[in-house]
Each structure stands twice: as C-alpha cells, then as structure tokens.
Design a protein around this motif. Structure first.
Motif, short mmCIF file in Angstrom:
data_model
loop_
_atom_site.label_atom_id
_atom_site.label_comp_id
_atom_site.label_asym_id
_atom_site.label_seq_id
_atom_site.Cartn_x
_atom_site.Cartn_y
_atom_site.Cartn_z
N LYS A 29 34.34 43.54 57.76
CA LYS A 29 33.68 44.31 58.46
C LYS A 29 33.27 44.05 60.04
CE LYS A 29 29.28 47.29 58.71
NZ LYS A 29 27.87 47.43 58.03
N LYS B 170 34.86 45.97 63.05
CA LYS B 170 33.83 46.66 64.06
C LYS B 170 34.35 46.21 65.35
CE LYS B 170 28.83 46.79 64.54
NZ LYS B 170 27.45 46.27 63.90
N THR C 288 35.88 55.07 57.80
CA THR C 288 35.14 53.60 58.23
C THR C 288 35.09 53.75 59.49
OG1 THR C 288 37.06 52.85 56.65
CG2 THR C 288 36.04 51.26 58.24
N LEU D 149 31.41 52.80 61.27
CA LEU D 149 31.30 51.64 62.29
C LEU D 149 30.75 52.25 63.60
CD1 LEU D 149 34.48 49.60 61.45
CD2 LEU D 149 32.21 49.17 60.72
#
Lengths: 391, 391
Positions: free
Chosen positions: B11, B15, B43, B47
């Motif tokens: 993640k 990001k 996704t 984010l």
DNA sequence: TTAACTTTGTCTATATAATAAACAAAGTTA
DNA sequence: TAACTTTGTTTATTATATAGACAAAGTTAA
C-alpha cells in the motif's frame, strides 16, 4: 508503465529473500530464516516447500538442538543447474563450468592463434559445444552462457570496440543466441571481474568497490551501492583513458596522457624495450621481466616500481572520486604483486585524501585468474534465479 | 533484519507511486493515474482519497471531456508545507523558503564577515529564525531545514573538513537539531547542486549526470542510476583532487597536480596575479577578470581559455569513467560561460572516447545560483514525503 | 525418571489490500 | 434522442501475510 505492487510481487520478493538467506547462510533452519528475515514462520514454511519442489533447496539431516526440537537444516542446491562461462582474452579462451554456488567444477584453457573474428568465432562455438558435453545432468541443465570480453559493450550485448582484438561493431550476443538456445550474457571483462570479486572474493560482500583490471590495457569495474555501475549506454569504466599526464603520451583512444599508457602491461613492456631491458621481439615479455626481477635485476625492479607508482596515481583518482571500501587489482599484473605492491601502497598512502583512507582496503584479486569467469557465471546465475522467481 | 514485503508495504509503495505520478503530471485525473501506473481504478480512487485527507492532493475543477464524463483533475498541493534551505558559502549565506513543488517563494542573501565558526553559527541560527518568520501558515509547516556546505560531510551530518572555511570536525547537524525541533539535512554543496539540477533543471529527470561545482575549489556531485552517489562514508565526489598533471602543483590535500589547482576560480585568480593581469590585492578579482575579458583584453581571454581547457581535461576523465548523459557545470564559474565554454567543448570533443559522446549533453547550471538551495530543499521534501508515507 | 520447559514446524482463522466487474453519473456523437 | 464513452465508486472475490494454536521432538532440573 510503472511497476505496481500487489500480492504476487510480495510473494516473489519474499521468496527471493528466503532463497538468498538460505544461499548466504547455508545450512540454516526454517526457524532461523524466519528470525533473520522477519517473516512469519508459516510464510517461510510455505515458501520453502515451493523452493524444495523447484529443487533449488534441499533438506539435509537434523541440526543441533538449541534446547528444544532439533531443526531440519536447509541447503541451497548448487547442483540444480550449471553456468558456462568464458573469459575471452586477446590470445586465449578460458572456459569453465560453474555450479550455482559459483564453484568451478571444470575448466579448460585454449590458446588463440589469431584475433580475426572470423577465425575466433567458430573456434569459440566449437569450444562451447565441447564444454557443454562436460556438464553434469541436472534439473535445469545449462542455465546460461556468459562471455567476458576486453571491450566496450552496449546494453544489447554488441561489441562496439575491442581495440586489442581489433574488433568493431560485432553483435556477439545475437550470433551466439542463433547458435545456442540458451540465455547469453556478454560483458566487459573488467565489469565481470569486479562482479566476481564482489560475489565470491569476500566474506562479506562489499558495497563499494573499485576493481582495476590491469592487463594489456586498463579497465575499471565499479561496484557502487552493491551494484555494478554501467552508465548510460553501458560504457562506464573506461578509466584507463583518464588523463594523468597533461599533454602526455598519445593514446589509441585519441586522448593524451591516458593512464593506461603509463600503468598497463603494455606500458611496462614498451618502456622495458625502450630501456633495452628486453629485446623488441622477446616472447612472453611480461614473464621475462618478472624473471629478471626475481634475479634481482635492479633496472627492471625500478621499472616495476615506476609502473606501480603510476598505478597508484590512477587508483588515487578513483579513490578520491568514489570513496570506496575496497580497491582490488586484477588481471595479468597480479603476477607482479611483490614488485609493484609497495609502490602502489606508498603512493596512495601519501596522496589520497586522508578521510578516504580510513576504512579503505587495497588488495590483489583473490580469485586470481578466475575473476572474470566467476563474474560471468554470477551474472548468468542471477539472471536464472530472477527468471525462476518470475515464472 | 531484512525488509519483508507484506500488504502494508504494498500500500505504501502504491500510494507513493500515485503521489509521484500526480506530482510529475499535475493536473491529472484519477483515470489517467490508473492508466499510467497500471493500478486498478478502484485502488487509485481509494489511495487518492487518503491523499486528499492528508491535504497533499487537491481536486480542482473538471477537465476537458475526452468523449465521455468529464474528469476531476487532481493537483499536488505544493503549499502543504515549506522547506527552509541555506547555501552556506565561504563569504555569504543564501537562504530560501521553498514550497513542495520546489519553487522559491522567498529568498534573502547575507554577507559573512568572518569564517570563524563561533561567529558564523549564531549568525546562521539568527538568520534561520528570521527566515522562519517569513514562512506562510500551512498544514505541515516547516518540514525541514537543509544546509549545503562546501565540505566533506559524513553520513551523520558532521563536517569533517571544510578547507576554504577552515572548519574541522564540526557536528553541525547535532547543533542545529538542538536549536530547532525540525528535521535537519546537511549535505555537500556539490551534491546538493547536482540533486537540484537533476530534480528541477530538466524536463525529463536525467538518470546519469555529473555536476561539477567549480568555485574556489572543485567538487563533483554524481547522479548514478537516478540516485545521488555518496560512497562508503559519504565522501565521494572529491574529483577536484584527482591528479591531472603528474608531479604538478602541490595541493592542500597532500596530493600533486590536482585538477582544482588548474581549473578552479582560485587557480584562475592565482594565475592572473602571477601574470600581472590583476593586482595581488584586487577586490572581487573574479568579477574584475570578467570585466577585462569583456573589454577584449586578449591576455585575460587567453587565460580563461586555458582554464577552460583544464576544466575540459577533468570533465573528460569523469566522462570516460561514468558514461553520463549530462555534464553540468555549476557554481561561480558559470558567470564566465562565454569565455570558457568553447575551450571546454573543444577539449571534450577531441579527447573523450567517441562512444561516450554519442548521447552526451554538456551544459551550464540551469538553476544558476540556486542549484544548491533547491537541491537542499529537494532533500528535505523527499525526506518529508517518505516520513509521511510511513506514518 | 519424570514433569516442566523450549524449540521447531505445520495448520487454521483472520485481516488486508488489490483486482475484476458491475454500476451510476455525466458527458459526446450521429 | 438514442447509443456510445469516459469517469469514478462500489461490491464480491482472491491472494497472501500474520497471529496464534498445536503437535512433535528435544532439553533441563528436581
């Protein structure tokens, strides 16, 4: 398109982490791998079982107990495949069969009578075919062929220029790929030597290393932050052609006062002839000079010292530029270690910036004449493991 | 302990990928980010919504339709925090407040009367305090203070040696950390300049760049594979002290024939005095020489050309070693560009290895006098975003 | 000799985050 | 005006790592 991160990548990375931990610290138990890597025990178990299926890892007998159940020790299976590595020199081919641990299990050297590519190439392919017959049976067979050449080589494996072989624009990788259906790796001989020394020449792999290959010419392989540095087009490391004497001797490369015109084997021989220490047509002049030095010929000893000083000048430059941890001298001139080493050390000691000398170690190639082949093998092995991981 | 890979890391990485895509290609829609990065649309949405919560990204009005629903454009919020960057020169302090986009929004220059550290340090802290009052209010406030110094600096931010300031073993980072409760970054001035030029000096960030900071001395900052190269202890880049003239002029550093003894501002001035082109006690001698050249003083013009040639020698060496894409000349001597540039170009063109010249571009610092401050800001910004990511 | 403790390695339930696909919203085109 | 496009959100699914339980196999100390 950038690389995204998802669970597949996570697994690949962790699997690689587990495998390299096993390679580095073999033999090791699953529990220790978990502790060393920080991964969960269950994760390690599952990844190891895949690696065992792939025959890259083997279980050996139980190890010593640490006050509880005895661990099952894991070994990296260095015999799962073999690399075929060639050191292509100006007048020889050194071939080796090398296992996944980087150990040479077979070697053979052949002299070259000509540098003409049309002569050398068929000779090379026949040599490779001969070596292939010597490779033991294994799960993955021959995982790659690596050839180290004293040349400027593009990222695409094309030999752009090999001055001492008199080669230009030869697509060696392509030509070998046509002959053999196996991954081919072509690299500069100094880069390969640097890589070999890094991987197999030290207890702990150095992060910052300069490897000076001093033979007929001088090439430099640079390990920076643990990686071989190649430059924009793969031509980095032509430090042999840095100017150390302004308006000095002219060089084939077009520059003046190049380092290799003062510090290489060729420079040594030229100077020795000039000073009438050996004949112009002396056979194996380098060996002859070492012989003379061994016989305490003072003029020859002095010449070696001068060469050593010039080597020191160039190395000092690279030290000041790179702040490396290790400087390793390789190729032909290591045979003259005892005659040049003191002069090199003295020059660096006196002239390199003090801070840079703090943690600096200078040494001669620990793999001796095998730096290049073992380095080429390391490239093929790494490529194989990477492909394996992504399979 | 090695770094393991799990969903949290995935993640974080994604990001960061999304954020840097937005930074690089602002303004951009969510859909485009997904396409560019290869991430799934969902996704990206999730984010981005976190980044908006963190005020690092803002939605601007709708963009142009591409034949369907109009996209919501995303902007990087460069005003979420500010960096405070200082270029600490031998006789000046250049301070700047720089937003997260790397733009200078306030600057101030002060002359230093003394190089004595006990005088400079309080002066510096007062200057920083003064600058802090000029910083606009924002979510994250002052995200870091960066100081670029012409010195050999350890990884720990200790100034080991600053010959032109006559400083030794000064724990500048520690001392500033005690005064200010803000992340402090100390870097070599040439490294900072190199970083600044890389980040903000090009349309497309170069991967392989050599930045030669030519002022009183010469320092070299190296961008290798897109990263600043620091060497084992952080001392890399002392290329000013490579030997270009064997048994040449003695240098403070203990070596002979160092590049900076022939190609720096100091070398220029020394030689000009020697040749009686200017007085020994001339004030602002460098500016005076440029003036003289502008008045077509041939002896001075010749001297500039000679210096240019020597600069060319050293640059040729670095080109042959690194095979860079860009060579950038920065610091004081850029003011003499018209007088030295032709000689530099001519020397390199004639003497660098041909292949290395193929894709090579030589230029003068595009950020002019701001390379160092903007580079220091880039360090602090990067550190901030990294910390943010891991929070 | 035995009970308590340790270490190793496997297994299961759980949590997290990415993905594919469905869907709604808001536009363009013929 | 109907059909198509693009954008962005939501939902069900899937892959993988983790924590913790557990069994197996050893050591240690009373």
């Amino acid at each position: 398109m950038n690389r995204t991160w998802n669970q597949y990548v996570v697994k690949q990375e962790n699997k690689t982490l587990v495998l390299s931990t096993i390679i580095d610290q073999t033999p090791i138990s699953r529990a220790s791998v978990a502790q060393v890597t920080g991964l969960n025990k269950g994760t390690v178990s599952s990844l190891v079982s895949e690696l065992i299926d792939e025959e890259l890892v083997e279980e050996s007998g139980p190890g010593e107990s640490n006050g509880g159940r005895r661990p099952v020790m894991l070994l990296f299976n260095g015999k799962a495949g073999y690399s075929l590595a060639i050191d292509l020199g100006v007048d020889y081919l050194l071939g080796a069969i090398i296992d996944l641990n980087g150990n040479i299990i077979y070697e053979e050297k052949r002299q070259l009578q000509s540098t003409d590519f049309d002569v050398v190439f068929p000779f090379l392919t026949r040599f490779i075919n001969h070596l292939m017959e010597q490779v033991p049976k294994s799960r993955y067979g021959i995982i790659g062929i690596g050839v180290g050449v004293p040349a400027v080589i593009s990222h695409q494996g094309e030999i752009l220029l090999a001055p001492n072989l008199n080669w230009k624009k030869i697509k060696l990788k392509e030509q070998l790929e046509q002959q053999f259906n196996i991954p081919i790796y072509i690299e500069n001989e100094a880069n390969a030597g640097a890589y070999g020394e890094m991987r197999y020449g030290f207890e702990q792999m150095p992060k910052h290393m300069v490897y000076a290959s001093i033979g007929i010419g001088i090439g430099v392989g640079m390990i920076l932050d643990g990686q071989l540095y190649n430059g924009l087009n793969g031509f980095a490391g032509e430090a042999g052609h840095m100017t150390v004497v302004k308006d000095g001797r002219t060089c084939r490369c077009g520059n003046l006062g190049c380092w290799e015109r003062y510090a290489s084997e060729q420079a040594l021989i030229d100077e020795a002839v000039d000073r009438q220490l050996i004949e112009h047509n002396q056979v194996e002049p380098f060996q002859k000079l070492i012989e003379l030095a061994n016989q305490q010929n003072q003029a020859v000893i002095n010449l070696f010292e001068e060469i050593g000083t010039y080597i020191g000048i160039g190395l000092t430059n690279t030290i000041n530029i790179f702040n490396p941890e290790h400087v390793v001298i390789g190729n032909q001139l290591i045979d003259a270690e005892q005659w040049i080493s003191p002069a090199i050390g003295a020059y660096i000691n006196k002239h390199a910036i003090g801070f840079h000398q703090n943690d600096l170690k200078i040494s001669f190639a620990k793999l001796q004449a095998y730096s290049t082949v073992r380095g080429m093998a390391a490239f093929t092995i790494e490529g194989f493991l990477l492909k394996q991981r992504n399979a």
